[in-house]
Design a protein around this motif. Structure first.
Motif, PDB file in Angstrom:
ATOM      1  N   ALA A 120       0.832  -1.206   0.000  1.00 27.60           N
ATOM      2  CA  ALA A 120       0.000   0.000   0.000  1.00 27.60           C
ATOM      3  C   ALA A 120       0.860   1.246   0.000  1.00 27.60           C
ATOM      4  CB  ALA A 120      -0.924   0.000   1.218  1.00 27.60           C
ATOM      5  N   PHE A 121       1.941   1.214   0.770  1.00 24.93           N
ATOM      6  CA  PHE A 121       2.850   2.360   0.797  1.00 24.93           C
ATOM      7  C   PHE A 121       3.773   2.361  -0.422  1.00 24.93           C
ATOM      8  CE2 PHE A 121       2.339   1.948   5.594  1.00 24.93           C
ATOM      9  CZ  PHE A 121       1.357   2.924   5.639  1.00 24.93           C
ATOM     10  N   GLY A 122       4.311   1.202  -0.762  1.00 27.33           N
ATOM     11  CA  GLY A 122       5.282   1.132  -1.856  1.00 27.33           C
ATOM     12  C   GLY A 122       4.678   1.453  -3.205  1.00 27.33           C
ATOM     13  N   ASN A 123       3.435   0.997  -3.470  1.00 23.27           N
ATOM     14  CA  ASN A 123       2.806   1.279  -4.760  1.00 23.27           C
ATOM     15  C   ASN A 123       2.590   2.768  -4.969  1.00 23.27           C
ATOM     16  OD1 ASN A 123       2.734  -1.376  -5.499  1.00 23.27           O
ATOM     17  ND2 ASN A 123       0.555  -1.667  -5.119  1.00 23.27           N
ATOM     18  N   THR A 124       2.231   3.466  -3.875  1.00 27.41           N
ATOM     19  CA  THR A 124       1.942   4.890  -3.996  1.00 27.41           C
ATOM     20  C   THR A 124       3.214   5.715  -4.080  1.00 27.41           C
ATOM     21  OG1 THR A 124      -0.097   4.590  -2.750  1.00 27.41           O
ATOM     22  CG2 THR A 124       0.756   6.826  -2.912  1.00 27.41           C
ATOM     23  N   ILE A 125       4.193   5.381  -3.226  1.00 31.62           N
ATOM     24  CA  ILE A 125       5.412   6.181  -3.165  1.00 31.62           C
ATOM     25  C   ILE A 125       6.381   5.775  -4.262  1.00 31.62           C
ATOM     26  CG2 ILE A 125       7.331   6.854  -1.675  1.00 31.62           C
ATOM     27  CD1 ILE A 125       5.596   6.187   0.703  1.00 31.62           C
TER      28      ILE A 125
END
Length: 885
Positions: free
Chosen positions: A107-112
Motif C-alpha cells: 500500500a505504501f510502496g505502490n503509492t510512493i
C-alpha cells in the motif's frame, strides 16, 4: 626533504564531476517526469477540466464499489507474493503477519514508488525478527520481483497474442508479426522456468543463480501474480467508457504501461503510465472519459489503500501508546496478532507521514488553481465578498506550499516541523470550511491531523528546520511539484488567452487571474523556502577532534554497549555529533569517500539522526558516504538510508557465560593451557592509568614486534601503540617466569559487559603458544570478573555464500578467501579463533551502490595502512571549540 603528509581527515576536493555523478540519477528521473507531463498535456489538449469533473461525478456508485472490491482482491494477491516466496524457502510464518505486512508494504510502496518502503527495510525488520537471515530476506525480495516481472510479461504477451492490434498505435509492426513474436516470447519465458522447476536445477540468468520453485509452488505463484495484474487492470477497466476495448486488448496495453512506469522509476509511474494508456487505446470515447477513468483509478487503487494503511498504522500507534489495551478484547487480539508487521513498518512512519503531508499540500495548492467544478461552488463564489474569495485562495495556496516545504522536516523527525504541519493543516481545514465549497478537503485535513497526532513521539529532533539540508532527491521532488502546479494551471485555464492585464483583474468570476496569482505564490513559497533551506544547511568540515568533542564522545562511549565505540577516542578520525550531542559518527576521508567506522554510536534516536546527517553532508560535499564494518543491528538503518550492503566477513564473539575448558571438546585447549602454566606463563590484568615504566617496557616489545613483521603502526579500525591510547584501557600482561613477553589492550563497553581485544604483541623470545595462552587465560579471567562477551576481531571474507546470494562480490570475496593465502592467512586466522568456540557474527560494508565495493575497500585499506599523523598528545593544548558544524 620529507613531503608534507596529508591530514587523514581532510576532505577531498568535491569536483563538478563528483557532484554531477550524484545528481545524474535524479536529473534522469526528473527528465522522464517532465517528458511524461509534456506528453500528457499534448494528449489532454482537447478536453476541458469541467467536463472531466462532470464525468467523475457521473460515475455510478456501483462501479466505484466494484473497483474497490477489485482493488481489495489485487492487494490480497500482492500479499500472497511473500506467502508464496516463504513457502519456496521452506519458512513458515504466521499468516496474519504475512498478510498485514504485505498489505502495508505494498500500500505504501505502490503509492510512493520507493523500494526502501516496499522492499528491503520493511522485509528486514519484519522477517529478521522472525528468524530469517539476510540471504533469506534477499531471496524473498528477488522472488517477488521476478514473479511480478514474469507475470506482467506473460499477461501482456498473452493478451497481445490474442489481440495483436492492441499496440498497433505505438508499435510499428504488422499484427501477425506481433502475434508470432508474442507467442515466441511466451515460450522463451515459460520453457526455462518449467524445465528448471521439474528438474529441480538452478537457472542462471547473467550473474544470478536462481533456484526455481517446485511445480506446485510455481503454479500457485503464477496464479497469484496473474491475479495481481488482472485485478489491477480490472480496477481501471471498470472506469473506462462502455464502448472501450475488450478486456484482453486492454490488458496488453495495461501491462506495457505498468512496466514502463516501473522502469522509469518515477514515483507511482505518474505521467508515464497515463501517457501510454491514452496513446495506445483507440479513440472510441472522448479523451475526457479516459482522463476521468485514470484519475479515479489513481484514487481507488493507490490513494485509498495508502490512506487505509496510514489510518491502521496510526490506530496501532495509539493502541501501543495507551498500553495495548482497548475496550474491545477482540480488537486487542487483532492488533497483537499483526504487531510484528506494524512494528516493522513503524520506523518508516516519518517518511510516510511526510508523503501524506506533501500530498495534502500539493492538493491544497492545486485546488486553489482550479475553477469551480460544481454549481454549488459557483453559487458560493457569487455569495461571498470578493476580498474573501481572493484572500482565501491566496491563503490556501500559501498553506499548501508551506506543507510541501515543511514535509522535508518531517522526514528529518523535526519537532518544529511536526507542530508547523499541524498548524498549517488545521488552518487549511478552517479556510476550507469557511469557503463552504471544499468540505471534503477540510474533512481530509482534519483526518490527516488525527493520523499525525499519535506519532508525536517519533518527532524528537529539536534542531531548526533550516538545519535540514535538501538532498538531490528532495530537490527533484520539489521541482516536480512546481512543474505539476504549472501543468494544472495552464491546463485548467488554457482557454483563457494570457495577457499582462490578467494579473490585475479582480472579480468573483475571474478564475484565471486568481489562479495565476495563486500559482505565482506557490512557486515563490516553494522556491524561496527550498533556497533558504539549501543555503542555510550546515556544512561539516572533517577535522581532528578537539578536547571538547573528544570529551563528549567519551561520555557517549561510556554509555554504549559496543566496545568498538572506543575507537572514536584514537584521535585519528573526525567526529560528527548529533544535534543533542548524545550520538556520533566517527569517520575519516580517503579518496572520494567518507568512511565511518561502524554505525552511529549513542542513543537510538540521536544515532539515527546523525547517520542521516552524515550521509546527507557527504553527498552535499560530492563524496561517497560509506559505513565500514557494521553489525546486524545497524542493517535496518542502512537500508533506510538507501545503502547497499556487502558482506565483509564475520566477527568472532565468545559468549563468556558458556565458555569453559571442561568437556571433551575442550581437551586440546585445556592441555595447551595447562602446559603453558607449567612452563611459567602467567597473565595479569592491570587497570589504567598505567605506570610509565611499564609502558616503556611495552614499547620495547611493540617496536620489536613491528620490526620482526616489517610493519608499521596502522590506524582507523585498529589502535596503535601510544601511551595516551593505552592509558584509556585495561592491559593484559603475559609474563614468562616473571619477564614480560606479551601484552594486549582490552576495549571495554560502558554497559552490557562486553569487551574486545585491540593490540596483541609479543616479544621475539616469547615461548611458543603464548598468544593462545593469552586468549584462553584472558577469557577465563574476564568471565570471572562478570563480563558476558568478548570479541576476538574479524575473520575477513569468511562466511560469504555466493551460491545463495548469486552476487559478484560474494563470489570474488570467496575466491580470495580460499586462494589468497599468499597475501593473507584468511583461513588460518579463522581456524585460530575457532578454537575458542565463538559465535560468528556477520559484518558488512554499506555503500550507496549495489556494485562490488572494490573502490571503497581500496580506500579503506589505504586509510588503515597509513600511520596516523596526529596523536592524542598533540591535542592536549588545542583550544576547545565546536568543530561539528
Amino acid at each position: 626533504m620529507t613531503p608534507p603528509r596529508r591530514d587523514p581527515t581532510a576532505a577531498p576536493p568535491g569536483g563538478a564531476t563528483a557532484r554531477l555523478r550524484v545528481l545524474l540519477p535524479y536529473l534522469l528521473v526528473l527528465l522522464l517526469f517532465v517528458l511524461g507531463i509534456f506528453a500528457l498535456y499534448r494528449l489532454l489538449a482537447p478536453i476541458d477540466i469541467q467536463t472531466v469533473a462532470a464525468q467523475i461525478r457521473a460515475t455510478p456508485w456501483h462501479i466505484v464499489l466494484l473497483a474497490l472490491m477489485s482493488t481489495f482482491a489485487g492487494y490480497l494477491c500482492l500479499a500472497g507474493y511473500d506467502w508464496s516466496a516463504l513457502r519456496h524457502l521452506g519458512k513458515k510464518l504466521p499468516w496474519p503477519v504475512i498478510l498485514s505486512g504485505g498489505f502495508l508494504a505494498y500500500a505504501f510502496g505502490n503509492t510512493i514508488g520507493l523500494s526502501a518502503i516496499s522492499g528491503g527495510a520493511v522485509r528486514w525488520r519484519l522477517y529478521s525478527g522472525l528468524g530469517l537471515d539476510g540471504y533469506d530476506i534477499a531471496a524473498v525480495s528477488t522472488f517477488t520481483a521476478i514473479s511480478f516481472g514474469v507475470a506482467t510479461t506473460l499477461l501482456g504477451l498473452g493478451a497481445l497474442a490474442v489481440h495483436p492490434s492492441a499496440l498497433s498505435s505505438v508499435v510499428p509492426l504488422a499484427p501477425e508479426t506481433l502475434r508470432l513474436l508474442a507467442l515466441a516470447a511466451i515460450v522463451a519465458v515459460l520453457a526455462p522456468l518449467i524445465w528448471a522447476s521439474v528438474t529441480r536445477r538452478r537457472l542462471r540468468i547473467g550473474r544470478f543463480n536462481l533456484a526455481a520453485p517446485k511445480p506446485g509452488i510455481l503454479a500457485a505463484q503464477l496464479l497469484i501474480s496473474l491475479g495481481d495484474i488482472t485485478f489491477s487492470a480490472l480496477t481501471l477497466y471498470l472506469f473506462l467508457p462502455g464502448n472501450g476495448p475488450d478486456f484482453l486488448t486492454f490488458v496488453a496495453v495495461f501491462a506495457a504501461a505498468t512496466m514502463a512506469g516501473v522502469i522509469s522509476h518515477v514515483p507511482g509511474g505518474i505521467g508515464v503510465f497515463e501517457t501510454i494508456i491514452i496513446a495506445a487505446l483507440p479513440a472510441v470515447g472522448g479523451v475526457h472519459e479516459f482522463a476521468a477513468a485514470l484519475l479515479l483509478y489513481r484514487l481507488v487503487y493507490f490513494l485509498v489503500p495508502f490512506a487505509l494503511a496510514l489510518i491502521a498504522l496510526s490506530l496501532f500507534e495509539a493502541w501501543r501508546i495507551f498500553g495495548r489495551k482497548t475496550r474491545s478484547p477482540r480488537l486487542d487480539r487483532i492488533f497483537a496478532a499483526v504487531e510484528p508487521a506494524f512494528r516493522a513498518i513503524q520506523p518508516a512512519a516519518p517518511l510516510l507521514l511526510a508523503v501524506m503531508v506533501f500530498g495534502s499540500g500539493l492538493w491544497m495548492s492545486i485546488s486553489a488553481l482550479l475553477p469551480p467544478v460544481s454549481d454549488a461552488a459557483e453559487a458560493a463564489e457569487a455569495f461571498f465578498p470578493l476580498a474573501f474569495i481572493e484572500g482565501s485562495a491566496l491563503l490556501a495556496s500559501a498553506l499548501g506550499a508551506l506543507l510541501i516545504v515543511v514535509s522535508l522536516g518531517l522526514v528529518r523527525r523535526s519537532l518544529g516541523a511536526f507542530w508547523v504541519t499541524i498548524g498549517a493543516m488545521l488552518a487549511g481545514a478552517v479556510v476550507a470550511v469557511l469557503q463552504q465549497t471544499e468540505l471534503s478537503q477540510a474533512a481530509t485535513l482534519f483526518l490527516g491531523v488525527a493520523i499525525l497526532l499519535p506519532f508525536h513521539g517519533a518527532f524528537h529532533r529539536r534542531s531548526m528546520l533550516t538545519h535540514s539540508p535538501i538532498t538531490p532527491g528532495w530537490m527533484a521532488v520539489l521541482l516536480a511539484a512546481i512543474l505539476s502546479v504549472g501543468f494544472v494551471l495552464f491546463f485548467a485555464h488554457k482557454s483563457t488567452p494570457y495577457g499582462q492585464e490578467l494579473w490585475w483583474q479582480f472579480a468573483t468570476d475571474a478564475n484565471a487571474p486568481r489562479a495565476l496569482r495563486s500559482g505565482l505564490l506557490i512557486s515563490l513559497v516553494v522556491g524561496a523556502g527550498s533556497l533558504f533551506l539549501l543555503l542555510r544547511a550546515p556544512r561539516f568540515r572533517p577535522e581532528i577532534p578537539d578536547q571538547r568533542t573528544l570529551a563528549t564522545a567519551r561520555a557517549i562511549v561510556g554509555s554504549s554497549a559496543d566496545p568498538d565505540a572506543g575507537f572514536a577516542l584514537t584521535g585519528d578520525k573526525a567526529i560528527m555529533l548529533s544535534d543533542n550531542e548524545r550520538a556520533f559518527v566517527m569517520f575519516a576521508t580517503s579518496g572520494t569517500s567518507w568512511l565511518s567506522y561502524g554505525g552511529p554510536v549513542g542513543e537510538a534516536a540521536a544515532a539515527e539522526d546523525v547517520a542521516f546527517t552524515f550521509v546527507d553532508t557527504a553527498r552535499r560535499a560530492g563524496v561517497r558516504p560509506v559505513f565500514y564494518e557494521i553489525g546486524p543491528a545497524a542493517v535496518p538503518l542502512m537500508l533506510e538510508l538507501g545503502m547497499g550492503l556487502h558482506k565483509m566477513g564475520e566477527k568472532a564473539v565468545v559468549n563468556l557465560e558458556r565458555f569453559s575448558l571442561d568437556g571433551p571438546d575442550r581437551k586440546k585447549l585445556r592441555t595447551t593451557h595447562a602446559r603453558a602454566g607449567r612452563d611459567g606463563l602467567t597473565l595479569e590484568l592491570v587497570m589504567p592509568p598505567h605506570d610509565p615504566a611499564l609502558l616503556r617496557q611495552l614499547r620495547e616489545i611493540s617496536d620489536g614486534w613491528l620490526a620482526a613483521k616489517k610493519a608499521r603502526e596502522k590506524g582507523f579500525s585498529v589502535g596503535r601503540f601510544d601511551p595516551d591510547w593505552l592509558n584509556l584501557w585495561p592491559l593484559a600482561l603475559v609474563r614468562h617466569n616473571g619477564d614480560l613477553v606479551a601484552f594486549a589492550n582490552i576495549l571495554t563497553a560502558g554497559t552490557g559487559g562486553r569487551c574486545a581485544v585491540d593490540l596483541m604483541r609479543q616479544s621475539d623470545h616469547a615461548p611458543g603458544g603464548t598468544m593462545e595462552y593469552l586468549f584462553t587465560e584472558l577469557l577465563l579471567q574476564l568471565k570471572a570478573r562478570g563480563y558476558s562477551h568478548m570479541s576476538l576481531g574479524m575473520a575477513p571474507l569468511s562466511g560469504l555464500s555466493p551460491d545463495r546470494s548469486g552476487r559478484i562480490w560474494d563470489r570474488f570475496g570467496s575466491i580470495i578467501y580460499r586462494h589468497g593465502g599468499a597475501f593473507y592467512n584468511f583461513s588460518g586466522l579463522r581456524a585460530f579463533k575457532s578454537k575458542f568456540d565463538p559465535d560468528w557474527v556477520p559484518h558488512y560494508l554499506a555503500t550507496p551502490s549495489g556494485l562490488p565495493p572494490l573502490l571503497p575497500l581500496a580506500e579503506a585499506a589505504r586509510l588503515i595502512a597509513r600511520s596516523p599523523d596526529h596523536r592524542l598528545s598533540l591535542l592536549q593544548n588545542k583550544p576547545a571549540g565546536d568543530d561539528t558544524v
